[in-house]
Scaffold this active site. Structure first.
Site, PDB file in Angstrom:
ATOM      1  N   ASP A 247       0.987  -1.493   0.090  1.00 60.11           N
ATOM      2  CA  ASP A 247       0.061  -0.134  -0.354  1.00 60.11           C
ATOM      3  C   ASP A 247       0.788   1.345   0.131  1.00 60.11           C
ATOM      4  O   ASP A 247       1.738   1.109   0.845  1.00 60.11           O
ATOM      5  CB  ASP A 247      -0.866   0.186   1.213  1.00 60.11           C
ATOM      6  CG  ASP A 247      -2.247  -1.143   0.845  1.00 60.11           C
ATOM      7  OD1 ASP A 247      -2.202  -1.254   0.293  1.00 60.11           O
ATOM      8  OD2 ASP A 247      -2.430  -1.521   2.037  1.00 60.11           O
TER       9      ASP A 247
ATOM     10  N   ASP B 174     -13.862  -6.458  -5.679  1.00 63.75           N
ATOM     11  CA  ASP B 174     -13.625  -6.669  -4.157  1.00 63.75           C
ATOM     12  C   ASP B 174     -15.588  -7.489  -3.830  1.00 63.75           C
ATOM     13  O   ASP B 174     -16.630  -6.713  -4.286  1.00 63.75           O
ATOM     14  CB  ASP B 174     -14.037  -4.982  -3.290  1.00 63.75           C
ATOM     15  CG  ASP B 174     -12.494  -4.667  -3.175  1.00 63.75           C
ATOM     16  OD1 ASP B 174     -11.518  -5.595  -4.045  1.00 63.75           O
ATOM     17  OD2 ASP B 174     -12.644  -3.629  -3.259  1.00 63.75           O
TER      18      ASP B 174
END
Lengths: 251, 197
Positions: free
Chosen positions: A11, A130
């Site tokens: 990230d 997702d």
């Protein structure tokens, strides 16, 4: 023989890695290039950089980072987070990314998948999905899994395949962060439906979870973040374990 | 030594330049005919679609230059396919350095083999100075839907759906389907071997 891929995910915020990273050999714990190099040397098959920078003007930092990574490592890497246009993709590919991943933008405007695939080739367009199970039905979620849509995951996966995606990165929001294993059922279902590879994400906690997602889950690749960053599972050990257990792995 | 990387409208060629820089080689990205002709080594990289890439090569007159080059030449990924006679992709007539046909993967059962062939696969039947120091435990990174058929020019094979030409060699021309610039230490070794030829 084609091998199953192990993919650490980093990230990135404003050009730096976020979330705690527990690597003693890192001189600068926030330097994504140094971390990328370590993973690549340890035998990661690919890397994913997920940019969570909120503001547009800071995104220039991302392209600069991509170039630094491309100069430093010799394995493929994907860049995702906030990408919505053909122009965004062009900037990142020219900077040296091998693939880009789109998520919310594709849900909002599915036609953009066709455009990106036509312009750059399917091989570099990863669509991230997702998914969350709501009362027995799998629905696509966006905005980091916070926002529900009316799209059924299976139907959306089929659509993005037909629109020209080269790979699908399937994250189970039900399993993400639980360390209880990947969502093998939905992963197997999606993987069996599609002609393109599926990268499973969400839920990795033990080495056996990777074995399960490659066998029961029929995944082509598996992605994880914290278990690698915190050295809970070292990549060389994981790959050795999988290989010993009969999974086709690059050692 | 000057290495010319042929620039054209295909994919991430920047990475090839970076890979050569990591090896300390002096390389430039160019589509200038004279610069390419004078280079000590030429690398022809690329990802993308065959017919549009051939059209670009014709526009730049590179289609006439490439088959006549005499220095060591290395076609990579789409670059390997374009060195062949013909590709099923867009029914394209290619450069015909290798009289070989480029075909699409057509697995009988789509569940057994996904297309594109994406990921790390190993080299087999290696035979060439280009592959010195490597054996069939060498893995390289592939991303492709079309492949070059096996022929007398094959210097290594990879098995996916069927065995195909992982690398090829004829005279001063070498070619590779996988991406050496993305294939870790194995890829580095192949590029290094090419520079040392």
């Amino acid at each position: 023989m084609l091998t199953k891929r192990i993919i650490p995910c980093l990230d990135i915020k404003e050009g730096r890695t976020v979330k705690g990273v527990n690597f003693v050999q890192l001189r600068d714990a926030g330097d994504p290039v140094e971390l990328a190099k370590i993973y690549s040397d340890e035998g990661a098959d690919e890397l994913v950089f997920l940019d969570i920078t909120a503001t547009v003007d800071k995104r220039k930092t991302l392209a600069e980072l991509v170039t630094k990574v491309a100069k430093a490592i010799n394995i493929p890497f994907t860049v995702g987070g906030g990408i919505s246009s053909v122009e965004d993709v062009k900037v990142l590919l020219n900077a040296g990314a091998d693939k880009i991943s789109i998520n919310s933008a594709a849900v909002k405007n599915p036609e953009v998948i066709n455009k990106m695939a036509a312009e750059f080739g399917s091989q570099c367009i990863v669509v991230a999905i997702d998914t969350r199970n709501v009362d027995g039905i799998d629905f696509v979620h966006t905005h980091g899994g916070r926002k529900a849509t009316l799209l059924k995951t299976q139907e959306w996966a089929k659509e993005v395949n037909e629109r020209g995606a080269g790979e699908i990165l399937l994250t189970s929001m039900d399993h993400d962060g639980t360390k209880s294993g990947f969502a093998n059922e939905i992963t197997a279902e999606i993987s069996s439906m599609l002609s393109i590879p599926v990268i499973a994400s969400g839920g990795a906690g033990k080495m056996v979870h990777f074995k399960d997602v490659f066998t029961f889950g029929k995944a082509d690749a598996a992605l994880a973040a914290s278990i690698f960053h915190f050295k809970e599972i070292p990549i060389p050990e994981l790959k050795q374990y999988l290989s010993t257990d009969g999974i086709s792995i690059r050692l | 030594m000057q290495v010319a990387i042929i620039k054209y409208n295909a994919g991430n060629v920047q990475s090839v330049l970076y890979a050569l820089e990591r090896l300390g080689a002096e390389a430039i990205l160019t589509d200038d005919l004279e610069t390419i002709s004078k280079a000590d080594k030429v690398i022809f990289p690329g990802q993308g679609e065959a017919s549009s890439a051939m059209k670009y090569l014709k526009d730049k007159k590179l289609d006439q230059l490439i088959p006549q080059l005499k220095q060591d030449f290395f076609g990579v990924c789409l670059g390997q396919q374009l060195l062949c006679a013909h590709s099923e992709e867009g029914n394209t007539t290619c450069l015909n350095v290798f009289p070989v046909e480029v075909k699409k993967f057509r697995p009988e059962n789509a569940l057994d083999f996904k297309v594109p062939h994406i990921g790390w696969n190993n080299l087999q039947d290696l035979k060439s100075p280009l592959l010195q120091g490597l054996d069939d435990s060498a893995f390289v990174y592939y991303v492709h839907s079309y492949y070059c058929e096996l022929s007398t020019y094959s210097i290594a094979t990879t098995d996916y759906v069927l065995p195909f030409s992982a690398l090829m060699h004829k005279d001063n021309f070498f070619a590779m389907q996988a991406h050496p610039e993305k294939s870790g230490l194995v890829g580095e070794r192949i590029l290094e071997n090419f520079l040392k030829l």
